[in-house]
Design a protein around this motif. Structure first.
Motif, PDB file in Angstrom:
ATOM      1  N   ALA A  37       0.806  -1.228   0.000  1.00 44.67           N
ATOM      2  CA  ALA A  37       0.000   0.000   0.000  1.00 44.67           C
ATOM      3  C   ALA A  37       0.837   1.277   0.000  1.00 44.67           C
ATOM      4  O   ALA A  37       0.593   2.176  -0.819  1.00 44.67           O
ATOM      5  CB  ALA A  37      -0.992  -0.018   1.158  1.00 44.67           C
ATOM      6  N   PRO A  38       1.851   1.418   0.881  1.00 43.70           N
ATOM      7  CA  PRO A  38       2.643   2.653   0.837  1.00 43.70           C
ATOM      8  C   PRO A  38       3.473   2.784  -0.441  1.00 43.70           C
ATOM      9  O   PRO A  38       3.753   3.896  -0.893  1.00 43.70           O
ATOM     10  CB  PRO A  38       3.537   2.571   2.077  1.00 43.70           C
ATOM     11  CG  PRO A  38       3.474   1.166   2.549  1.00 43.70           C
ATOM     12  CD  PRO A  38       2.202   0.573   2.015  1.00 43.70           C
ATOM     13  N   ILE A  43       4.107   5.657  -5.719  1.00 46.55           N
ATOM     14  CA  ILE A  43       3.979   5.647  -7.181  1.00 46.55           C
ATOM     15  C   ILE A  43       2.928   6.663  -7.614  1.00 46.55           C
ATOM     16  O   ILE A  43       3.127   7.417  -8.572  1.00 46.55           O
ATOM     17  CB  ILE A  43       3.650   4.227  -7.687  1.00 46.55           C
ATOM     18  CG1 ILE A  43       4.876   3.324  -7.490  1.00 46.55           C
ATOM     19  CG2 ILE A  43       3.207   4.251  -9.151  1.00 46.55           C
ATOM     20  CD1 ILE A  43       4.623   1.857  -7.760  1.00 46.55           C
ATOM     21  N   ASP A  44       1.811   6.714  -6.891  1.00 46.48           N
ATOM     22  CA  ASP A  44       0.760   7.678  -7.213  1.00 46.48           C
ATOM     23  C   ASP A  44       1.297   9.100  -7.114  1.00 46.48           C
ATOM     24  O   ASP A  44       1.003   9.945  -7.969  1.00 46.48           O
ATOM     25  CB  ASP A  44      -0.443   7.488  -6.286  1.00 46.48           C
ATOM     26  CG  ASP A  44      -1.581   8.417  -6.633  1.00 46.48           C
ATOM     27  OD1 ASP A  44      -2.060   8.357  -7.785  1.00 46.48           O
ATOM     28  OD2 ASP A  44      -1.990   9.208  -5.763  1.00 46.48           O
ATOM     29  N   PRO A  93       8.956  -4.881  -5.045  1.00 49.61           N
ATOM     30  CA  PRO A  93       9.522  -3.581  -4.667  1.00 49.61           C
ATOM     31  C   PRO A  93       9.136  -2.506  -5.688  1.00 49.61           C
ATOM     32  O   PRO A  93       8.765  -2.816  -6.822  1.00 49.61           O
ATOM     33  CB  PRO A  93      11.026  -3.826  -4.653  1.00 49.61           C
ATOM     34  CG  PRO A  93      11.244  -5.046  -5.468  1.00 49.61           C
ATOM     35  CD  PRO A  93       9.981  -5.857  -5.398  1.00 49.61           C
ATOM     36  N   LYS A  94       9.243  -1.277  -5.264  1.00 48.75           N
ATOM     37  CA  LYS A  94       8.840  -0.153  -6.104  1.00 48.75           C
ATOM     38  C   LYS A  94       9.534  -0.173  -7.473  1.00 48.75           C
ATOM     39  O   LYS A  94       8.883   0.077  -8.496  1.00 48.75           O
ATOM     40  CB  LYS A  94       9.143   1.154  -5.376  1.00 48.75           C
ATOM     41  CG  LYS A  94       8.770   2.382  -6.146  1.00 48.75           C
ATOM     42  CD  LYS A  94       9.093   3.618  -5.333  1.00 48.75           C
ATOM     43  CE  LYS A  94       9.063   4.848  -6.188  1.00 48.75           C
ATOM     44  NZ  LYS A  94       9.595   6.006  -5.473  1.00 48.75           N
ATOM     45  N   ALA A  99       9.129  -0.495 -13.303  1.00 48.43           N
ATOM     46  CA  ALA A  99       9.595  -1.068 -14.567  1.00 48.43           C
ATOM     47  C   ALA A  99       8.423  -1.651 -15.347  1.00 48.43           C
ATOM     48  O   ALA A  99       8.317  -1.448 -16.570  1.00 48.43           O
ATOM     49  CB  ALA A  99      10.657  -2.138 -14.310  1.00 48.43           C
ATOM     50  N   THR A 100       7.537  -2.357 -14.669  1.00 45.26           N
ATOM     51  CA  THR A 100       6.371  -2.929 -15.330  1.00 45.26           C
ATOM     52  C   THR A 100       5.455  -1.827 -15.841  1.00 45.26           C
ATOM     53  O   THR A 100       5.003  -1.864 -16.996  1.00 45.26           O
ATOM     54  CB  THR A 100       5.590  -3.847 -14.369  1.00 45.26           C
ATOM     55  OG1 THR A 100       6.441  -4.927 -13.977  1.00 45.26           O
ATOM     56  CG2 THR A 100       4.339  -4.409 -15.024  1.00 45.26           C
ATOM     57  N   LEU A 101       5.205  -0.837 -15.012  1.00 44.47           N
ATOM     58  CA  LEU A 101       4.321   0.262 -15.421  1.00 44.47           C
ATOM     59  C   LEU A 101       4.912   1.059 -16.583  1.00 44.47           C
ATOM     60  O   LEU A 101       4.190   1.494 -17.476  1.00 44.47           O
ATOM     61  CB  LEU A 101       4.043   1.184 -14.241  1.00 44.47           C
ATOM     62  CG  LEU A 101       3.176   0.593 -13.133  1.00 44.47           C
ATOM     63  CD1 LEU A 101       3.164   1.507 -11.924  1.00 44.47           C
ATOM     64  CD2 LEU A 101       1.770   0.332 -13.629  1.00 44.47           C
TER      65      LEU A 101
END
Length: 105
Positions: A37-38, A43-44, A93-94, A99-101
């Motif tokens: 969640a954090p 990312i948001d 991990p972020k 990378a996927t996004l």
């Protein structure tokens, strides 16, 4: 942009109407869901102008979870123009999420 909570009733309107949407399938009792969640909030804050982040509580919205075959949580689905284009299962991990996004922005 803010992270939105989506229900079985609002999924089509909130997620499938176009654009890039990251959908987090989660539950309040799920430890890894609490860990991610954090990361999603970070990312948001960084790229929330390029995509929408939506959360679906699988306990409260079993229809949507079943429709997309969600078997374990957290599961993140990336939607592009209303269609699922990528899937991430489990805590990541972020850097891995970014990378996927990045492939879909």
């Amino acid at each position: 942009m803010a992270i939105v909570n989506v229900t079985d009733q609002t999924f089509s309107q909130d997620v499938e109407q176009g654009g890039t949407v990251l959908v987090d399938f989660w539950a309040p009792w799920c430890g890894p869901c609490k860990m991610i969640a954090p990361v999603l909030e970070q990312i948001d804050g960084e790229i929330g102008d390029q995509l929408t982040i939506a959360k679906v509580n699988v306990d409260d919205n079993p229809e949507t979870a079943g429709r997309f075959g969600i078997m374990s949580i957290p599961t993140l689905l990336v939607f592009k123009d209303g269609q699922p284009v990528d899937k991430i299962v489990g805590f990541q991990p972020k850097a891995a999420l970014m990378a996927t996004l990045g492939k879909h922005l």
